[in-house]
Design a protein around this motif. Sequence first.
Motif, PDB file in Angstrom:
ATOM      1  N   THR A 171      16.294  -6.889   2.826  1.00  0.00           N
ATOM      2  CA  THR A 171      16.016  -5.775   1.918  1.00  0.00           C
ATOM      3  C   THR A 171      14.617  -5.940   1.346  1.00  0.00           C
ATOM      4  O   THR A 171      14.255  -7.020   0.847  1.00  0.00           O
ATOM      5  N   TYR A 172      13.823  -4.869   1.405  1.00  0.00           N
ATOM      6  CA  TYR A 172      12.456  -4.877   0.894  1.00  0.00           C
ATOM      7  C   TYR A 172      12.222  -3.608   0.082  1.00  0.00           C
ATOM      8  O   TYR A 172      13.002  -2.646   0.138  1.00  0.00           O
ATOM      9  N   SER A 173      11.132  -3.642  -0.652  1.00  0.00           N
ATOM     10  CA  SER A 173      10.686  -2.459  -1.393  1.00  0.00           C
ATOM     11  C   SER A 173       9.647  -1.724  -0.555  1.00  0.00           C
ATOM     12  O   SER A 173       8.925  -2.330   0.239  1.00  0.00           O
ATOM     13  N   PHE A 174       9.553  -0.421  -0.739  1.00  0.00           N
ATOM     14  CA  PHE A 174       8.545   0.353  -0.033  1.00  0.00           C
ATOM     15  C   PHE A 174       7.152  -0.105  -0.464  1.00  0.00           C
ATOM     16  O   PHE A 174       6.875  -0.255  -1.660  1.00  0.00           O
ATOM     17  N   GLY A 175       6.293  -0.341   0.527  1.00  0.00           N
ATOM     18  CA  GLY A 175       4.958  -0.840   0.261  1.00  0.00           C
ATOM     19  C   GLY A 175       4.861  -2.348   0.256  1.00  0.00           C
ATOM     20  O   GLY A 175       3.749  -2.900   0.232  1.00  0.00           O
ATOM     21  N   GLU A 176       5.989  -3.051   0.297  1.00  0.00           N
ATOM     22  CA  GLU A 176       5.983  -4.514   0.278  1.00  0.00           C
ATOM     23  C   GLU A 176       5.734  -5.041   1.688  1.00  0.00           C
ATOM     24  O   GLU A 176       6.467  -4.704   2.619  1.00  0.00           O
ATOM     25  N   PRO A 177       4.742  -5.900   1.906  1.00  0.00           N
ATOM     26  CA  PRO A 177       4.482  -6.448   3.239  1.00  0.00           C
ATOM     27  C   PRO A 177       5.576  -7.427   3.660  1.00  0.00           C
ATOM     28  O   PRO A 177       6.128  -8.159   2.825  1.00  0.00           O
ATOM     29  N   PHE A 178       5.887  -7.449   4.932  1.00  0.00           N
ATOM     30  CA  PHE A 178       6.808  -8.446   5.471  1.00  0.00           C
ATOM     31  C   PHE A 178       6.401  -8.720   6.918  1.00  0.00           C
ATOM     32  O   PHE A 178       5.764  -7.898   7.589  1.00  0.00           O
ATOM     33  N   ASP A 179       6.777  -9.908   7.398  1.00  0.00           N
ATOM     34  CA  ASP A 179       6.338 -10.379   8.705  1.00  0.00           C
ATOM     35  C   ASP A 179       7.341  -9.989   9.785  1.00  0.00           C
ATOM     36  O   ASP A 179       8.561 -10.010   9.575  1.00  0.00           O
TER      37      ASP A 179
END
Length: 793
Positions: A171-179
């Motif tokens: 789960t991530y937030s919109f705009g949050e970078p992830f690999d």
Amino acid sequence: MKENFNTSQENTRLKEQLKQYFQYWPWFLLSIIICISLAYLKLRYSTYNYITEATILIKDDKNASLSEIAVFEDLGLTGSSLSKSQFENEIEILRSRRLLSSVVNNLKSNIHYYKEGNIKTSELYERSPFTLEILSKYGDKNRKETGSFLVKVLSDSEFEIQQMNSEISNTYSFGEPFDVSFGTIALVAKQNIKEPGNKVNFIVNISDAENAVNRLRNSIKIQSVSKNSSILKLSLTSPQIIRAEATINALVEAYNKDAIEDRNLVSKNTAEFIANRLNIITEELDSVESDKVDFKEKNKITDITAEGQLFLENSNEINKRQVFMATQIELLRSMVEYLRSSEPYTLLPANLGIENLTIVQAVEGYNELILRRQRLLRSSTDENPLVLEVSYQIDQLKENIEDNLDTAILSLIIEEKDLRKQQNNINGKISQIPSIAKSSRDIERQQTIKESLYLYLLQKREETAISLAVTAPKAKIVDSAYSSKNPVSPKPRIIYLSSIVLGLLIPFGIIFIKLLFDTKIHNRVDLEKEIPTLPILGEIPSIESKESDVIKDNDRSVLAEAFRILRTNLGYFIKSKQNGNVIFVTSTIKGEGKTFVAYNLAITLRSTGKSVLLIGADIRNPQIHRYIDKSEWTIGLSEYLFDSSVEIESITNKPEADSQDFDIILSGRIPPNPAELLMSDRFEKIIEEARSKYDYVIVDTAPTLLVTDTLLISQLADTTVYVCRAGYTDKKLLQYPKELFDEGKLKNIAFAINGIKITNFGYGSKYGYGYGYGQEKPSVLKRLKRALRIGKS
């Protein structure tokens, strides 16, 4: 008359063929309904493709008036006309991977967004609630930017992402970078995002950019509108209208930008050359003007004496020519210096005002080859055969230009020497003019030369600046990308029409194959075709499994009516032949229903008040006991034939039903020697006694093809009712009873057709049996079941 008869026969045969198919009309209707339903489902869940088109004009001399720089035509800024090969080259440039790669990268065409549905997954473009941004990539070149992700929007700020074929989700937030596998990405929410709940999932698919370029290259079509036109039509078929329009417009924009950059390369190099020369000429002009000021200050003069005015006017024209020659020599030397000092494969300055047309044309050709080599190097290497060929042409042309420049300079120097000789003659005439005036004139002449060259370079600099500032696109947009309102595929009309045709062809093919390999009889028409000389007494309908196979009292069913017609026709047949009352009922093979016909015929004859005896003479396979609920071991005909002490009265039975008031002699036990028993005198005796006692004697005999029993006793029959069964009896078997009749082995044969479908009665369903008077008409469902051949109807 004969032709009319043949035509009538052909029409009759055609009608018979069509009737064979028309009787299966419910199957055709059902097949059409199923095919149309499948077509509807296909159209309902298919992805519709639309065609997007744009038209552009590749400019040439014929349409130069349309150019935005046509007002500068006197400066030589308009293009040259395009040949056929050049026009085809422009088409290949439009389809080049370089331009298509820029389009894919600008539009991010390798990233697709999908919305999951219960049945169909739909592609999104602008309607996607978020966009994927690639923030950084790993340095490993072997890792491609590919991957598929399942995205579930949890709220307007959070989402859950899961890589396809993986059970791990985060789960991530919109705009949050992830690999991810190839780098770092982020999902950016749009302003119109809404919380769809847990029922809607989105799929993001990132494909390789090279594959996206290949797909675009294969799908986009570029073709000329006509042979004599330089207008191109660009078309692209895609389910996403907005994406297709944006792709075509971006391609045209990239093509114009690339063409403008190519065209400005020459102008930029020319501008640099002019700027360098202006700096040199400015310094030289300043030096000459300084020398003139110093000379006048030193000698304290302001004008030349009037004595030399006449000679000076005569030498004025020679001076003008000398100025022109000096200018040309200076330009040619500058060109030689630049050509020899510049880097290999560098564009040469153009439009400098060199008078020699051969040199001007050679420079233009040299620059065109340089541009062509640069375009080839964008998609290939120096070792490419095309690049090597162009490089060789450039080197040869460069040598020719150098030779032409040296020749032109030498020619101008010779001409200048001749002018000097003329000038020396005039100078001799003005030898009386003070040396001060002569020196002043030399200084002024140098000043004039430098000023002329300076003004000339200023003019060319402005022309070059204009060509850089006014850069008209090479492709004029005639029609921007627009899409068709109706889909090009699938087409509902064609799909529905094809489904109807298919719905007709499927049952037609099945029925055709069935009829092609069908060797059974089905109605009296089939029987009449095989044996046209023998009469047909009647047709017995097939009965359903739930229906009774025995006629009841006051029965008004189709079965009862059929046996009544059989009884009537049998009566007329017996009278016409003047026969007795002994009726043999037989068939060709087992299972054709002779016992069923014999038993119900006995019931029908008894209903008229006549006395009837039914004898079971098929002692090998007795079946009559089934109808009167007696054991097959009940004493009967075989015991009578074997034991002379057995009397007829002891083996005579009656059915238990009141409506079936007739006598029955069962077959009895199955003997080991049935043929010998039937050949005994006692069988003839029982027939003769029954003939005198009963109005009708019906004998159920064995099949004629399987055993010889019936043929042994056939001469005792007055009439032979030969039973065949629709859908069971092979047409080839019908030749056997005909042979028996022709050979006299069976007497007075008349056929009864058993097991006929309702639709095959008579000469077609239209003229077949109807329902009995007062009988309830079957329901629509029941009639449809019968039509579809469900059950035994």
